[in-house]
Design a protein around this motif. Structure first.
Motif, mmCIF file in Angstrom:
data_model
loop_
_atom_site.group_PDB
_atom_site.id
_atom_site.type_symbol
_atom_site.label_atom_id
_atom_site.label_comp_id
_atom_site.label_asym_id
_atom_site.label_seq_id
_atom_site.Cartn_x
_atom_site.Cartn_y
_atom_site.Cartn_z
ATOM 1 N N SER A 26 -8.718 7.843 -25.653
ATOM 2 C CA SER A 26 -8.861 9.305 -25.687
ATOM 3 C C SER A 26 -7.971 10.002 -24.660
ATOM 4 C CB SER A 26 -10.325 9.705 -25.463
ATOM 5 O OG SER A 26 -10.779 9.249 -24.207
ATOM 6 N N TRP A 27 -7.834 9.403 -23.475
ATOM 7 C CA TRP A 27 -7.013 10.041 -22.441
ATOM 8 C C TRP A 27 -5.534 9.981 -22.809
ATOM 9 C CZ3 TRP A 27 -7.036 13.648 -19.149
ATOM 10 C CH2 TRP A 27 -6.057 13.750 -18.164
ATOM 11 N N LEU A 28 -5.079 8.832 -23.285
ATOM 12 C CA LEU A 28 -3.687 8.710 -23.707
ATOM 13 C C LEU A 28 -3.396 9.653 -24.870
ATOM 14 C CD1 LEU A 28 -3.049 4.840 -23.590
ATOM 15 C CD2 LEU A 28 -2.235 6.582 -21.979
ATOM 16 N N ARG A 29 -4.372 9.807 -25.773
ATOM 17 C CA ARG A 29 -4.207 10.709 -26.904
ATOM 18 C C ARG A 29 -4.080 12.156 -26.424
ATOM 19 N NH1 ARG A 29 -8.389 9.304 -29.402
ATOM 20 N NH2 ARG A 29 -9.774 10.933 -28.664
ATOM 21 N N THR A 30 -4.933 12.541 -25.480
ATOM 22 C CA THR A 30 -4.921 13.908 -24.969
ATOM 23 C C THR A 30 -3.608 14.216 -24.254
ATOM 24 O OG1 THR A 30 -7.328 13.948 -24.704
ATOM 25 C CG2 THR A 30 -6.067 15.538 -23.434
ATOM 26 N N VAL A 31 -3.212 13.352 -23.324
ATOM 27 C CA VAL A 31 -1.974 13.566 -22.571
ATOM 28 C C VAL A 31 -0.764 13.512 -23.497
ATOM 29 C CG1 VAL A 31 -0.468 12.628 -20.776
ATOM 30 C CG2 VAL A 31 -2.947 12.678 -20.421
ATOM 31 N N GLY A 32 -0.747 12.525 -24.390
ATOM 32 C CA GLY A 32 0.377 12.373 -25.302
ATOM 33 C C GLY A 32 0.531 13.553 -26.236
ATOM 34 N N PHE A 33 -0.592 14.049 -26.763
ATOM 35 C CA PHE A 33 -0.490 15.174 -27.690
ATOM 36 C C PHE A 33 -0.137 16.464 -26.956
ATOM 37 C CE2 PHE A 33 -1.392 18.320 -30.832
ATOM 38 C CZ PHE A 33 -1.094 17.692 -32.034
ATOM 39 N N ALA A 34 -0.608 16.612 -25.730
ATOM 40 C CA ALA A 34 -0.232 17.791 -24.940
ATOM 41 C C ALA A 34 1.278 17.822 -24.739
ATOM 42 C CB ALA A 34 -0.955 17.779 -23.595
ATOM 43 N N ASP A 35 1.881 16.647 -24.515
ATOM 44 C CA ASP A 35 3.337 16.559 -24.394
ATOM 45 C C ASP A 35 4.012 16.971 -25.699
ATOM 46 O OD1 ASP A 35 3.302 15.680 -21.775
ATOM 47 O OD2 ASP A 35 3.377 13.555 -22.300
ATOM 48 N N LEU A 36 3.489 16.481 -26.819
ATOM 49 C CA LEU A 36 4.078 16.788 -28.116
ATOM 50 C C LEU A 36 3.920 18.268 -28.473
ATOM 51 C CD1 LEU A 36 2.969 13.642 -30.163
ATOM 52 C CD2 LEU A 36 5.279 14.208 -29.383
ATOM 53 N N ASP A 37 2.787 18.851 -28.089
ATOM 54 C CA ASP A 37 2.565 20.274 -28.328
ATOM 55 C C ASP A 37 3.620 21.100 -27.603
ATOM 56 O OD1 ASP A 37 0.628 22.618 -29.101
ATOM 57 O OD2 ASP A 37 1.007 22.869 -26.958
ATOM 58 N N MET A 38 3.859 20.753 -26.350
ATOM 59 C CA MET A 38 4.855 21.486 -25.559
ATOM 60 C C MET A 38 6.257 21.256 -26.121
ATOM 61 S SD MET A 38 5.130 21.509 -21.436
ATOM 62 C CE MET A 38 6.148 22.710 -20.578
ATOM 63 N N GLU A 39 6.537 20.032 -26.546
ATOM 64 C CA GLU A 39 7.846 19.699 -27.115
ATOM 65 C C GLU A 39 8.113 20.513 -28.380
ATOM 66 O OE1 GLU A 39 9.706 15.801 -29.312
ATOM 67 O OE2 GLU A 39 8.564 15.457 -27.462
ATOM 68 N N PHE A 40 7.093 20.646 -29.212
ATOM 69 C CA PHE A 40 7.212 21.409 -30.463
ATOM 70 C C PHE A 40 7.594 22.856 -30.184
ATOM 71 C CE2 PHE A 40 5.040 24.175 -33.612
ATOM 72 C CZ PHE A 40 5.694 23.766 -34.776
ATOM 73 N N HIS A 41 6.861 23.494 -29.281
ATOM 74 C CA HIS A 41 7.097 24.903 -29.008
ATOM 75 C C HIS A 41 8.400 25.122 -28.230
ATOM 76 C CE1 HIS A 41 3.438 26.586 -30.711
ATOM 77 N NE2 HIS A 41 2.794 25.539 -30.222
ATOM 78 N N MET A 42 8.734 24.211 -27.335
ATOM 79 C CA MET A 42 9.987 24.323 -26.589
ATOM 80 C C MET A 42 11.190 24.214 -27.519
ATOM 81 S SD MET A 42 9.840 24.859 -23.284
ATOM 82 C CE MET A 42 9.018 24.501 -21.724
ATOM 83 N N PHE A 43 11.103 23.323 -28.504
ATOM 84 C CA PHE A 43 12.199 23.157 -29.459
ATOM 85 C C PHE A 43 12.463 24.462 -30.197
ATOM 86 C CE2 PHE A 43 13.801 22.282 -33.717
ATOM 87 C CZ PHE A 43 14.885 21.449 -33.462
ATOM 88 N N LEU A 44 11.398 25.090 -30.682
ATOM 89 C CA LEU A 44 11.547 26.342 -31.414
ATOM 90 C C LEU A 44 12.032 27.461 -30.502
ATOM 91 C CD1 LEU A 44 8.330 26.168 -33.628
ATOM 92 C CD2 LEU A 44 10.696 25.736 -34.336
ATOM 93 N N LEU A 45 11.533 27.477 -29.279
ATOM 94 C CA LEU A 45 11.928 28.514 -28.335
ATOM 95 C C LEU A 45 13.425 28.480 -28.058
ATOM 96 C CD1 LEU A 45 11.033 30.777 -26.402
ATOM 97 C CD2 LEU A 45 10.603 29.014 -24.673
ATOM 98 N N GLU A 46 13.985 27.276 -27.929
ATOM 99 C CA GLU A 46 15.401 27.139 -27.602
ATOM 100 C C GLU A 46 16.316 27.595 -28.734
ATOM 101 O OE1 GLU A 46 16.666 26.515 -24.669
ATOM 102 O OE2 GLU A 46 14.596 26.479 -23.961
ATOM 103 N N LYS A 47 15.775 27.804 -29.925
ATOM 104 C CA LYS A 47 16.582 28.240 -31.062
ATOM 105 C C LYS A 47 16.785 29.756 -31.097
ATOM 106 C CE LYS A 47 17.327 24.209 -32.777
ATOM 107 N NZ LYS A 47 18.709 23.682 -32.921
ATOM 108 N N THR A 48 16.139 30.471 -30.201
ATOM 109 C CA THR A 48 16.286 31.927 -30.154
ATOM 110 C C THR A 48 17.312 32.320 -29.085
ATOM 111 O OG1 THR A 48 14.603 32.365 -28.455
ATOM 112 C CG2 THR A 48 13.836 32.101 -30.718
ATOM 113 N N ASP A 49 17.711 33.593 -29.116
ATOM 114 C CA ASP A 49 18.663 34.115 -28.129
ATOM 115 C C ASP A 49 17.989 35.019 -27.097
ATOM 116 O OD1 ASP A 49 20.864 32.851 -29.243
ATOM 117 O OD2 ASP A 49 21.253 34.487 -30.643
ATOM 118 N N PHE A 50 16.672 35.019 -27.074
ATOM 119 C CA PHE A 50 15.945 35.896 -26.150
ATOM 120 C C PHE A 50 15.821 35.231 -24.776
ATOM 121 C CE2 PHE A 50 13.688 37.093 -30.266
ATOM 122 C CZ PHE A 50 14.511 38.183 -30.501
ATOM 123 N N SER A 51 16.747 35.469 -23.902
ATOM 124 C CA SER A 51 16.754 34.789 -22.597
ATOM 125 C C SER A 51 15.525 35.143 -21.761
ATOM 126 C CB SER A 51 18.029 35.129 -21.827
ATOM 127 O OG SER A 51 18.161 36.533 -21.656
#
Length: 218
Positions: free
Chosen positions: A132-157
């Motif tokens: 459960s702990w590895l799942r929580t930490v691992g998914f939190a990383d993936l959640d941030m990775e998902f949103h960061m990827f999309l964020l970097e595709k914009t031009d809003f500095s």
């Protein structure tokens, strides 16, 4: 500190130490929310002076990851429920603008969507993690990775800088809010809906799921 040790240290030492501390905080096995971070201990761990450690902590303070208490020291941030609701309100408003721009500006191509589809598969594998702990930490990383990827595709500095800081703060809260299988699955379903909305240029679908997410924190 001897000359040999100086040679192997990275050029941007402050950022290196900030990243080192972020990892220790986000992994949750070294520091928990509210724990004190002692400059001297970190300096000894990394064999550096306290000055770059202090600058690194100031960087994390700017990102909302740590707080400084005068004449006491540095502590891992511990947001109240009210503060977390405010963070999510601001996040939702800014992300809606980001997603709208991704759609209207046609900023995602086939390669981007292929990478995002692959990311969804990673999330499904992480959901199946038995620890459960590895799942929580691992998914939190993936959640941030998902949103960061999309964020970097914009031009809003400016929006990028604000959301990056908010994502770091939210990352801390996810360690407590994603402890159950149901919560991890819920986060994944949101990502699937957001991705589907981006593929089909259906902003209303994204707007609806973010509105529901906002209510979850109220």
């Amino acid at each position: 500190m001897n000359q040999e040790a100086k040679v192997v240290l990275p050029e941007n030492l402050n950022h290196y130490i900030a990243d080192y501390l972020r990892r220790k905080i986000f992994c949750g096995d070294s520091y928990r929310k509210g724990d004190q971070i002692v400059e001297r201990d970190i300096a000894e761990e990394l064999n550096v002076s306290r000055s770059p450690v202090r600058e690194a902590l100031k960087e994390l303070e700017h990102q909302g990851i740590v707080v400084a208490k005068p004449r006491v020291g540095w502590f891992v941030a511990k947001h109240t429920e009210k503060e977390l609701r405010e963070i999510m309100e601001v996040r939702t408003m800014l992300e809606l603008r980001v997603f709208e721009d991704l759609i209207t500006g046609d900023r995602l191509d086939k390669e981007d969507f292929a990478l995002l589809d692959g990311h969804m598969k990673k999330e499904k594998r992480m959901i199946a993690e038995k620890d459960s702990w590895l799942r929580t930490v691992g998914f939190a990383d993936l959640d941030m990775e998902f949103h960061m990827f999309l964020l970097e595709k914009t031009d809003f500095s400016l929006i990028k800088n604000i959301l990056r800081s908010l994502y770091y703060q939210i990352r801390l809260s996810l360690l407590n809010n994603m402890c159950s299988d149901d919560q991890v699955e819920l986060f994944h379903r949101r990502h699937v809906i957001i991705l589907d909305g981006l593929k089909n240029k259906d902003f209303s679908k994204i707007e609806k799921v973010l509105s529901i997410r906002r209510q979850w924190y109220k």
